[in-house]
Design a protein around this motif. Structure first.
Motif, PDB file in Angstrom:
ATOM      1  N   ARG A 148     -12.933   1.054 -25.622  1.00 10.19           N
ATOM      2  CA  ARG A 148     -13.441   0.618 -26.923  1.00 10.19           C
ATOM      3  C   ARG A 148     -13.064   1.690 -27.943  1.00 10.19           C
ATOM      4  O   ARG A 148     -12.897   2.866 -27.591  1.00 10.19           O
ATOM      5  N   LYS A 172     -21.379   2.160 -23.882  1.00  8.45           N
ATOM      6  CA  LYS A 172     -22.576   1.602 -24.526  1.00  8.45           C
ATOM      7  C   LYS A 172     -23.831   2.026 -23.766  1.00  8.45           C
ATOM      8  O   LYS A 172     -23.844   2.048 -22.541  1.00  8.45           O
ATOM      9  N   HIS A 248      -8.148  -5.836 -24.819  1.00 10.90           N
ATOM     10  CA  HIS A 248      -7.923  -7.184 -24.305  1.00 10.90           C
ATOM     11  C   HIS A 248      -6.621  -7.252 -23.508  1.00 10.90           C
ATOM     12  O   HIS A 248      -6.560  -7.888 -22.455  1.00 10.90           O
ATOM     13  N   GLN A 265     -14.003  -5.249 -14.339  1.00  7.65           N
ATOM     14  CA  GLN A 265     -15.337  -5.095 -14.930  1.00  7.65           C
ATOM     15  C   GLN A 265     -15.748  -3.625 -14.949  1.00  7.65           C
ATOM     16  O   GLN A 265     -16.256  -3.115 -15.952  1.00  7.65           O
ATOM     17  N   LEU A 268     -13.695  -1.640 -17.564  1.00  9.34           N
ATOM     18  CA  LEU A 268     -14.052  -1.977 -18.949  1.00  9.34           C
ATOM     19  C   LEU A 268     -15.467  -1.531 -19.304  1.00  9.34           C
ATOM     20  O   LEU A 268     -15.810  -1.429 -20.476  1.00  9.34           O
ATOM     21  N   HIS A 270     -18.185  -3.317 -18.479  1.00  9.42           N
ATOM     22  CA  HIS A 270     -18.993  -4.497 -18.774  1.00  9.42           C
ATOM     23  C   HIS A 270     -20.216  -4.509 -17.864  1.00  9.42           C
ATOM     24  O   HIS A 270     -20.095  -4.342 -16.648  1.00  9.42           O
ATOM     25  N   GLU A 271     -21.384  -4.719 -18.459  1.00 12.97           N
ATOM     26  CA  GLU A 271     -22.609  -4.765 -17.662  1.00 12.97           C
ATOM     27  C   GLU A 271     -22.646  -6.018 -16.801  1.00 12.97           C
ATOM     28  O   GLU A 271     -23.111  -6.002 -15.671  1.00 12.97           O
ATOM     29  N   SER A 272     -22.136  -7.127 -17.343  1.00 12.65           N
ATOM     30  CA  SER A 272     -22.154  -8.404 -16.629  1.00 12.65           C
ATOM     31  C   SER A 272     -20.739  -8.869 -16.330  1.00 12.65           C
ATOM     32  O   SER A 272     -19.839  -8.752 -17.174  1.00 12.65           O
ATOM     33  N   THR A 275     -18.994 -11.383 -18.783  1.00 10.32           N
ATOM     34  CA  THR A 275     -18.245 -10.879 -19.945  1.00 10.32           C
ATOM     35  C   THR A 275     -16.777 -10.697 -19.583  1.00 10.32           C
ATOM     36  O   THR A 275     -15.878 -11.005 -20.371  1.00 10.32           O
ATOM     37  N   THR A 276     -16.540 -10.222 -18.374  1.00 14.02           N
ATOM     38  CA  THR A 276     -15.163  -9.972 -17.921  1.00 14.02           C
ATOM     39  C   THR A 276     -14.438 -11.279 -17.642  1.00 14.02           C
ATOM     40  O   THR A 276     -13.211 -11.344 -17.730  1.00 14.02           O
TER      41      THR A 276
END
Length: 299
Positions: A148, A172, A248, A265, A268, A270-272, A275-276
């Motif tokens: 990010r 995050k 992306h 995931q 990146l 990503h918590e979930s 999202t991925t």
């Protein structure tokens, strides 16, 4: 009355959830919108007295104001977090958001750069200049690690573990993850560190920040956007490109190459996994385009 609960909710988000200041403010703004609506319709209503019908009328109100389904969904998320807090603190016995329906969203797949387009952008950089050498390292790092923009500008020298080929990212909610870093990124980061950064007069407080501006301060998010927009123009790429485009592209290229979605995931942050999973949709679009381009029945 609501102000007391908002202050408590804000402290909860900051201290227990460890959310960024921007995320905290966004949640508080969501509650502000609800209280603004209630001040017109039922000004004496307390948080524990709010029910599903009140919230449905609130959603109708913000929809009539022209708020998009995605914005409405984000507000609902904020309200759900608020009422989880209220139940946790025994302010409210019930959660009025439990049966609240989220507006259906139309998924807009993000622009993705091909590998050749990324190479064109990278090759358009004049590495003979100090800023060019730094920007080359920035582009290679964005694409190599799928960061990010906030993670890039906050990347620290002490988080580089090039001997084992990893960097440590604080993402995050201050969550840490280790991300593999490719050889090109390592090469250009080292060139920048050894030949340019060592000559920058660093402002106190930024000694550990990797990428600096010429005044020795951390680069801003806006500056990264401007750098990328300028490079895309130089490379004659008409797509709408931002720092997130490289993230992306990083994920899409991995999925297209057969990478495990759980591994993507993890990289990146990503918590979930849901999202991925957008990148599986991108992959299907790629496959469909390939079929249309090369299958004889589509010609």
């Amino acid at each position: 009355m609501w102000d007391v609960y908002k202050k408590g909710f804000k402290a909860h988000l900051q201290l227990e959830k460890s959310l960024s200041e921007n995320s905290v403010e966004a949640y508080i703004h969501d509650i502000d919108k609800l209280t603004q609506f209630l001040s017109f319709s039922e000004p004496e209503l307390k948080p524990e007295q709010v029910n599903l019908k009140h919230l449905e009328k609130f959603l109708q109100w913000i929809g009539e104001l022209g708020m998009t389904p995605s914005s409405q969904s984000r507000i609902i998320s904020g309200l759900r977090n608020f009422y989880k807090y209220c139940q946790q603190e025994q302010i409210s016995k019930t959660d009025p958001t439990a049966l609240l329906e989220t507006p259906r969203l139309i998924k807009h797949l993000p622009d993705v750069l091909s590998f050749s387009e990324i190479e064109r952008i990278s090759n358009s950089i004049d590495v003979s200049t100090n800023e060019g050498a730094r920007n080359k390292a920035i582009i290679e790092t964005l694409y190599s690690c799928g960061l990010r923009v906030s993670e890039l500008v906050n990347l620290r020298l002490s988080c580089l573990y090039f001997d084992v080929g990893y960097i440590r990212i604080i993402g995050k909610g201050d969550k840490e993850r280790l991300v593999p870093v490719g050889r090109p990124a390592i090469k250009y980061i080292n060139i920048y560190r050894q030949n340019i950064r060592v000559h920058v007069p660093v402002i106190p407080g930024f000694e550990d920040i990797l990428f600096l501006n010429r005044r020795g301060r951390k680069l801003s998010r806006v500056m990264i956007f401007m750098i990328i927009k300028d490079l895309a123009k130089k490379a004659s790429i008409p797509k709408t490109i931002s720092p997130h485009t490289f993230r992306h592209s990083f994920a899409t290229h991995l999925v297209e190459g057969g990478a495990d979605l759980r591994a993507v995931q993890e990289m990146l942050g990503h918590e979930s996994i849901t999202t991925t999973e957008i990148y599986t949709h991108l992959n299907r679009e790629y496959l469909r385009n390939t079929l249309e381009q090369f299958h004889p029945s589509y010609k």
